[in-house]
Scaffold this motif. Structure first.
Motif, mmCIF file in Angstrom:
data_model
loop_
_atom_site.group_PDB
_atom_site.id
_atom_site.type_symbol
_atom_site.label_atom_id
_atom_site.label_comp_id
_atom_site.label_asym_id
_atom_site.label_seq_id
_atom_site.Cartn_x
_atom_site.Cartn_y
_atom_site.Cartn_z
ATOM 1 N N VAL A 201 0.843 -1.196 0.000
ATOM 2 C CA VAL A 201 0.000 0.000 0.000
ATOM 3 C C VAL A 201 0.880 1.248 0.000
ATOM 4 N N ASP A 202 0.745 2.043 -1.052
ATOM 5 C CA ASP A 202 1.490 3.290 -1.179
ATOM 6 C C ASP A 202 1.043 4.271 -0.095
ATOM 7 N N GLN A 203 2.001 4.990 0.496
ATOM 8 C CA GLN A 203 1.666 5.919 1.581
ATOM 9 C C GLN A 203 0.691 7.016 1.141
ATOM 10 N N LYS A 204 0.627 7.308 -0.148
ATOM 11 C CA LYS A 204 -0.290 8.356 -0.603
ATOM 12 C C LYS A 204 -1.748 7.962 -0.425
ATOM 13 N N TYR A 205 -2.023 6.656 -0.273
ATOM 14 C CA TYR A 205 -3.399 6.189 -0.137
ATOM 15 C C TYR A 205 -3.888 6.150 1.310
ATOM 16 N N LEU A 206 -3.022 6.496 2.254
ATOM 17 C CA LEU A 206 -3.418 6.461 3.663
ATOM 18 C C LEU A 206 -4.466 7.527 3.961
ATOM 19 N N VAL A 207 -5.421 7.172 4.799
ATOM 20 C CA VAL A 207 -6.480 8.102 5.203
ATOM 21 C C VAL A 207 -6.314 8.508 6.672
ATOM 22 N N GLY A 208 -6.033 7.548 7.543
ATOM 23 C CA GLY A 208 -5.887 7.871 8.953
ATOM 24 C C GLY A 208 -5.704 6.623 9.792
ATOM 25 N N ARG A 209 -5.608 6.808 11.102
ATOM 26 C CA ARG A 209 -5.383 5.710 12.051
ATOM 27 C C ARG A 209 -6.610 5.522 12.928
ATOM 28 N N ALA A 210 -7.014 4.277 13.096
ATOM 29 C CA ALA A 210 -8.151 3.962 13.961
ATOM 30 C C ALA A 210 -7.738 4.077 15.418
ATOM 31 N N ASP A 211 -8.527 4.823 16.188
ATOM 32 C CA ASP A 211 -8.172 5.079 17.589
ATOM 33 C C ASP A 211 -9.100 4.416 18.591
ATOM 34 N N ILE A 212 -10.426 4.464 18.326
ATOM 35 C CA ILE A 212 -11.374 4.048 19.358
ATOM 36 C C ILE A 212 -12.685 3.609 18.712
ATOM 37 N N THR A 213 -13.343 2.644 19.342
ATOM 38 C CA THR A 213 -14.721 2.336 18.949
ATOM 39 C C THR A 213 -15.632 3.269 19.734
ATOM 40 N N THR A 214 -16.646 3.802 19.075
ATOM 41 C CA THR A 214 -17.597 4.668 19.775
ATOM 42 C C THR A 214 -18.798 3.865 20.268
ATOM 43 N N PHE A 215 -19.363 3.068 19.387
ATOM 44 C CA PHE A 215 -20.420 2.139 19.788
ATOM 45 C C PHE A 215 -20.385 0.967 18.822
ATOM 46 N N SER A 216 -21.282 0.016 18.990
ATOM 47 C CA SER A 216 -21.234 -1.177 18.155
ATOM 48 C C SER A 216 -22.621 -1.768 17.972
ATOM 49 N N LEU A 217 -22.838 -2.315 16.785
ATOM 50 C CA LEU A 217 -24.038 -3.104 16.493
ATOM 51 C C LEU A 217 -23.665 -4.585 16.358
ATOM 52 N N TYR A 218 -22.597 -4.962 17.033
ATOM 53 C CA TYR A 218 -22.147 -6.356 17.044
ATOM 54 C C TYR A 218 -23.287 -7.287 17.450
ATOM 55 N N ASP A 219 -23.370 -8.432 16.766
ATOM 56 C CA ASP A 219 -24.399 -9.425 17.051
ATOM 57 C C ASP A 219 -23.981 -10.268 18.248
ATOM 58 N N CYS A 220 -24.625 -10.052 19.376
ATOM 59 C CA CYS A 220 -24.261 -10.748 20.611
ATOM 60 C C CYS A 220 -24.495 -12.253 20.544
ATOM 61 N N ASP A 221 -25.223 -12.719 19.554
ATOM 62 C CA ASP A 221 -25.497 -14.155 19.438
ATOM 63 C C ASP A 221 -24.340 -14.942 18.827
ATOM 64 N N GLN A 222 -23.230 -14.283 18.509
ATOM 65 C CA GLN A 222 -22.110 -14.995 17.889
ATOM 66 C C GLN A 222 -21.413 -15.950 18.851
ATOM 67 N N GLY A 223 -21.543 -15.692 20.152
ATOM 68 C CA GLY A 223 -20.999 -16.636 21.119
ATOM 69 C C GLY A 223 -19.594 -16.331 21.595
ATOM 70 N N LYS A 224 -19.095 -15.123 21.343
ATOM 71 C CA LYS A 224 -17.774 -14.763 21.834
ATOM 72 C C LYS A 224 -17.883 -14.188 23.250
ATOM 73 N N ALA A 225 -16.740 -14.115 23.917
ATOM 74 C CA ALA A 225 -16.714 -13.607 25.293
ATOM 75 C C ALA A 225 -16.700 -12.080 25.275
ATOM 76 N N ILE A 226 -17.803 -11.492 24.829
ATOM 77 C CA ILE A 226 -17.951 -10.046 24.761
ATOM 78 C C ILE A 226 -19.093 -9.641 25.676
ATOM 79 N N SER A 227 -18.856 -8.640 26.497
ATOM 80 C CA SER A 227 -19.855 -8.215 27.462
ATOM 81 C C SER A 227 -21.093 -7.657 26.749
ATOM 82 N N CYS A 228 -22.223 -8.347 26.923
ATOM 83 C CA CYS A 228 -23.495 -7.919 26.349
ATOM 84 C C CYS A 228 -24.533 -7.865 27.473
ATOM 85 N N SER A 229 -25.256 -6.776 27.532
ATOM 86 C CA SER A 229 -26.320 -6.631 28.510
ATOM 87 C C SER A 229 -27.617 -6.360 27.767
#
Length: 242
Positions: A201-229
């Protein structure tokens, strides 16, 4: 034109200008739509990308206005281990997101599922075995490891097998001004290991760096050890990205 209509149009112009400045010079919101960076980023995560992390050129601006040119100003080189957002014209100008693994001049190679950088194996420690249902409804089994890159950055990866399509490769030599990108879901990521698709990937194509998740629509039924309430993946909210 009435005064009310004129004010309304001026308000729209002001809102658009603020949005353009914020998403160009500050942060851009990005939605994770594939599993290539699991377990670091899950499908449904909404993340904030820091646009000023790598400087600016036309790929930093919405719609890629060509008159701005490819030259990057205020450039700061990505660090190994960064989660970088980039846009490739030869891949339909999609916004893509991967981890920076190889820097300019590095060699990268996969041998029996293990990552080698500059001839040295990258240490990994087994965390656990994971059985889950992916975002496409397919059952999956993976081993989760913590990998430690040469600069000390630790991050987690999924390995379904150590004998996958690109688990044994030739030696990649990263050209000057380019970066070698990989997904953390090693057996389900189209990345720089596929030279005829993404490649370096050429450096000219860079857009930015991911820093933080703000919120998520992750599907809690996937069965991973992720805190879901109550079916809400609170464990993915305001999570610093490593």
């Amino acid at each position: 034109m009435t005064t009310q209509i004129r004010r309304f149009l001026m308000d729209l112009v002001t809102i658009f200008a603020f949005w353009l400045i914020f998403t160009t010079a500050g942060w851009q919101s990005f939605n994770i739509v594939s599993g290539s960076l699991e377990p670091t980023l899950e499908v449904g995560d909404r993340i904030m990308v820091r646009k000023f992390a790598y400087g600016y050129n036309r790929f930093s601006v919405p719609f890629n206005p060509k008159f701005l040119g490819d030259h990057r100003i205020f450039f700061t080189a990505p660090k190994r281990g960064d989660i970088a957002l980039f846009r490739l014209p030869y891949m339909q100008n999609e916004d893509l997101i991967k981890r920076v693994i190889g820097l300019p001049g590095d060699t990268v190679q996969m041998k029996q599922g293990r990552l080698y950088i500059n001839g040295k194996i990258v240490p990994r420690t087994k965390i656990r075995d994971v059985n889950y249902t992916d975002y496409q409804g397919m059952p999956q089994h993976a081993t989760e490891y913590e990998e430690t890159l040469p600069n000390g950055v630790k991050h987690r990866i999924y390995e379904r097998t150590d004998e996958g399509e690109v688990d044994n490769t030739g030696l990649y030599v990263v050209p000057a001004g380019h970066y070698f990108m990989m997904g953390d879901n090693r057996d389900d990521s189209l990345d720089s290991r596929f030279l005829s698709h993404m490649g370096y990937v050429d450096q000219k194509y860079l857009v930015g760096r991911a820093d933080i998740t703000t919120f998520s629509l992750y599907d809690c039924d996937q069965g991973k050890a992720i805190s879901c309430s109550a079916g809400i993946p609170l464990g993915r909210f305001f999570k610093v990205i490593h």
